[in-house]
Design a protein around this motif. Structure first.
Motif, PDB file in Angstrom:
ATOM      1  N   SER A 201       5.218  13.268  12.817  1.00 17.58           N
ATOM      2  CA  SER A 201       4.092  13.473  11.884  1.00 17.58           C
ATOM      3  C   SER A 201       2.931  14.193  12.551  1.00 17.58           C
ATOM      4  N   VAL A 202       2.614  13.805  13.778  1.00 17.42           N
ATOM      5  CA  VAL A 202       1.495  14.438  14.484  1.00 17.42           C
ATOM      6  C   VAL A 202       1.801  15.901  14.781  1.00 17.42           C
ATOM      7  N   VAL A 203       3.000  16.174  15.255  1.00 14.65           N
ATOM      8  CA  VAL A 203       3.376  17.570  15.545  1.00 14.65           C
ATOM      9  C   VAL A 203       3.354  18.400  14.265  1.00 14.65           C
ATOM     10  N   MET A 204       3.916  17.863  13.201  1.00 13.05           N
ATOM     11  CA  MET A 204       3.932  18.606  11.935  1.00 13.05           C
ATOM     12  C   MET A 204       2.518  18.805  11.393  1.00 13.05           C
ATOM     13  N   ARG A 205       1.649  17.830  11.570  1.00  7.33           N
ATOM     14  CA  ARG A 205       0.289  17.906  11.047  1.00  7.33           C
ATOM     15  C   ARG A 205      -0.566  18.900  11.832  1.00  7.33           C
TER      16      ARG A 205
ATOM     17  N   ASN B 144       1.771  21.172   8.370  1.00  3.04           N
ATOM     18  CA  ASN B 144       2.598  20.800   7.230  1.00  3.04           C
ATOM     19  C   ASN B 144       3.104  19.363   7.413  1.00  3.04           C
ATOM     20  N   PRO B 145       2.200  18.374   7.291  1.00  6.15           N
ATOM     21  CA  PRO B 145       2.618  16.995   7.556  1.00  6.15           C
ATOM     22  C   PRO B 145       3.540  16.461   6.457  1.00  6.15           C
ATOM     23  N   PRO B 146       4.521  15.655   6.841  1.00  6.12           N
ATOM     24  CA  PRO B 146       5.382  15.036   5.820  1.00  6.12           C
ATOM     25  C   PRO B 146       4.625  13.915   5.118  1.00  6.12           C
ATOM     26  N   VAL B 147       4.871  13.769   3.841  1.00  8.49           N
ATOM     27  CA  VAL B 147       4.190  12.709   3.091  1.00  8.49           C
ATOM     28  C   VAL B 147       4.753  11.338   3.439  1.00  8.49           C
ATOM     29  N   TRP B 148       5.943  11.304   3.980  1.00  9.08           N
ATOM     30  CA  TRP B 148       6.623  10.045   4.258  1.00  9.08           C
ATOM     31  C   TRP B 148       6.438   9.552   5.688  1.00  9.08           C
ATOM     32  N   GLY B 149       5.870  10.347   6.569  1.00  6.54           N
ATOM     33  CA  GLY B 149       5.792  10.005   7.982  1.00  6.54           C
ATOM     34  C   GLY B 149       5.037   8.723   8.268  1.00  6.54           C
ATOM     35  N   ASP B 150       3.855   8.591   7.719  1.00  4.12           N
ATOM     36  CA  ASP B 150       3.043   7.390   7.974  1.00  4.12           C
ATOM     37  C   ASP B 150       3.675   6.146   7.359  1.00  4.12           C
ATOM     38  N   LEU B 151       4.253   6.294   6.178  1.00  2.63           N
ATOM     39  CA  LEU B 151       4.880   5.153   5.524  1.00  2.63           C
ATOM     40  C   LEU B 151       6.059   4.633   6.339  1.00  2.63           C
TER      41      LEU B 151
ATOM     42  N   SER C 218       8.605   0.626   9.702  1.00  2.00           N
ATOM     43  CA  SER C 218       9.293   0.306  10.956  1.00  2.00           C
ATOM     44  C   SER C 218       8.532  -0.763  11.728  1.00  2.00           C
ATOM     45  N   ASN C 219       7.209  -0.653  11.729  1.00  2.00           N
ATOM     46  CA  ASN C 219       6.368  -1.638  12.412  1.00  2.00           C
ATOM     47  C   ASN C 219       6.528  -3.012  11.763  1.00  2.00           C
TER      48      ASN C 219
ATOM     49  N   GLY D 166       9.459 -15.393  -0.035  1.00  2.00           N
ATOM     50  CA  GLY D 166       9.916 -14.031   0.223  1.00  2.00           C
ATOM     51  C   GLY D 166      10.906 -13.564  -0.829  1.00  2.00           C
ATOM     52  N   ILE D 167      11.837 -14.449  -1.197  1.00  2.00           N
ATOM     53  CA  ILE D 167      12.796 -14.110  -2.256  1.00  2.00           C
ATOM     54  C   ILE D 167      12.062 -13.898  -3.568  1.00  2.00           C
ATOM     55  N   GLU D 168      11.115 -14.768  -3.857  1.00  2.00           N
ATOM     56  CA  GLU D 168      10.326 -14.609  -5.086  1.00  2.00           C
ATOM     57  C   GLU D 168       9.572 -13.274  -5.085  1.00  2.00           C
ATOM     58  N   ALA D 169       8.983 -12.922  -3.960  1.00  2.00           N
ATOM     59  CA  ALA D 169       8.240 -11.670  -3.866  1.00  2.00           C
ATOM     60  C   ALA D 169       9.157 -10.466  -4.037  1.00  2.00           C
ATOM     61  N   VAL D 170      10.339 -10.525  -3.431  1.00  2.00           N
ATOM     62  CA  VAL D 170      11.286  -9.417  -3.562  1.00  2.00           C
ATOM     63  C   VAL D 170      11.723  -9.263  -5.018  1.00  2.00           C
ATOM     64  N   GLN D 171      11.981 -10.387  -5.684  1.00  2.00           N
ATOM     65  CA  GLN D 171      12.448 -10.335  -7.062  1.00  2.00           C
ATOM     66  C   GLN D 171      11.376  -9.848  -8.031  1.00  2.00           C
ATOM     67  N   THR D 172      10.117 -10.125  -7.740  1.00  2.00           N
ATOM     68  CA  THR D 172       9.045  -9.768  -8.682  1.00  2.00           C
ATOM     69  C   THR D 172       8.260  -8.528  -8.271  1.00  2.00           C
ATOM     70  N   MET D 173       8.568  -7.971  -7.103  1.00  2.00           N
ATOM     71  CA  MET D 173       7.814  -6.805  -6.611  1.00  2.00           C
ATOM     72  C   MET D 173       8.071  -5.606  -7.516  1.00  2.00           C
ATOM     73  N   GLY D 174       7.009  -5.067  -8.022  1.00  2.00           N
ATOM     74  CA  GLY D 174       7.125  -3.874  -8.847  1.00  2.00           C
ATOM     75  C   GLY D 174       6.705  -2.644  -8.080  1.00  2.00           C
ATOM     76  N   GLY D 175       6.857  -1.519  -8.691  1.00  2.00           N
ATOM     77  CA  GLY D 175       6.388  -0.279  -8.096  1.00  2.00           C
ATOM     78  C   GLY D 175       7.392   0.359  -7.166  1.00  2.00           C
ATOM     79  N   LYS D 176       7.097   1.597  -6.849  1.00  2.10           N
ATOM     80  CA  LYS D 176       7.963   2.375  -5.977  1.00  2.10           C
ATOM     81  C   LYS D 176       7.112   3.213  -5.050  1.00  2.10           C
ATOM     82  N   TYR D 177       7.701   3.562  -3.907  1.00  2.62           N
ATOM     83  CA  TYR D 177       7.045   4.506  -3.007  1.00  2.62           C
ATOM     84  C   TYR D 177       7.394   5.899  -3.499  1.00  2.62           C
ATOM     85  N   TRP D 178       6.414   6.599  -4.012  1.00  4.49           N
ATOM     86  CA  TRP D 178       6.677   7.899  -4.628  1.00  4.49           C
ATOM     87  C   TRP D 178       7.167   8.919  -3.620  1.00  4.49           C
ATOM     88  N   GLU D 179       6.831   8.735  -2.353  1.00  2.45           N
ATOM     89  CA  GLU D 179       7.207   9.728  -1.354  1.00  2.45           C
ATOM     90  C   GLU D 179       8.571   9.462  -0.727  1.00  2.45           C
ATOM     91  N   MET D 180       9.230   8.378  -1.126  1.00  2.00           N
ATOM     92  CA  MET D 180      10.495   7.998  -0.487  1.00  2.00           C
ATOM     93  C   MET D 180      11.645   7.995  -1.482  1.00  2.00           C
TER      94      MET D 180
END
Length: 189
Positions: free
Chosen positions: A34-38, A43-50, A55-56, A110-124
């Protein structure tokens, strides 16, 4: 039977350590890319920081299970060395039970959160298993994939705490129990 459990314990440690190393490598690779591309190619990737953040997160949650199993979590090692062996054992068992309970909470919520988590990462974009194979899905990655590590880590933490409780109990009965501050040789095994 006991030797099989020890073998499985060691294999799980090695596998978790390998996954942690992979996620650490991915964090560094995504950040450098991401740093090299930026700054070099402007031309930074939109997905690099995410991907760096994801991963962290996965690295930290997997490392939590390793930390619990190796008893490297926050502990009052100095206090344990002042206590008689049986008192130190009781205190360490208490904290292992608390950590086991935390693991159960991570599983349940955690299972409850996974089952009810809405939304999507638009860049992925992502891959899904359909019709007996992986299929590329260009309609963005659901956010529940990012937090799926919480119940997985909760399970691993609970198992690690139980393994520590059992191991300490067996060692106390055999007369080979050592307080948490003396466990450096345990990691070398």
């Amino acid at each position: 039977m006991f030797s099989a459990a020890v073998f499985i314990d060691r294999m799980v440690r090695h596998i978790l350590t390998a996954f942690c190393a992979i996620f650490l490598f991915l964090m560094v690779a995504f950040t450098v890319y991401s740093v090299v591309m930026r700054y070099v190619f402007l031309n930074p990737p939109v997905w690099g920081d995410l991907l760096t953040v994801l991963s962290n997160i996965w690295l930290v949650f997997l490392a939590l299970a390793l930390t619990v199993r190796d008893r490297d979590h926050i502990a009052l090692d100095l206090v344990y060395t002042w206590l008689p062996t049986k008192a130190a054992f009781a205190v360490q068992q208490f904290w292992s039970l608390v950590i086991f309970g935390l693991g159960l909470i991570m599983i349940i919520y955690g299972i409850e959160a996974v089952q009810t988590m809405g939304g999507k990462y638009w860049e992925m974009w992502y891959f899904a298993w359909e019709d007996g194979g992986f299929v590329f899905k260009p309609n963005y990655m659901p956010k529940k994939y990012a937090i799926a590590i919480v119940p997985i880590s909760g399970f691993l933490v609970s198992i690690a705490a139980l393994a520590s409780i059992i191991e300490d109990t067996v060692k106390l009965k055999a007369g080979t129990y050592k307080q948490a501050g003396d466990l450096d040789e345990h990691i070398a095994q």
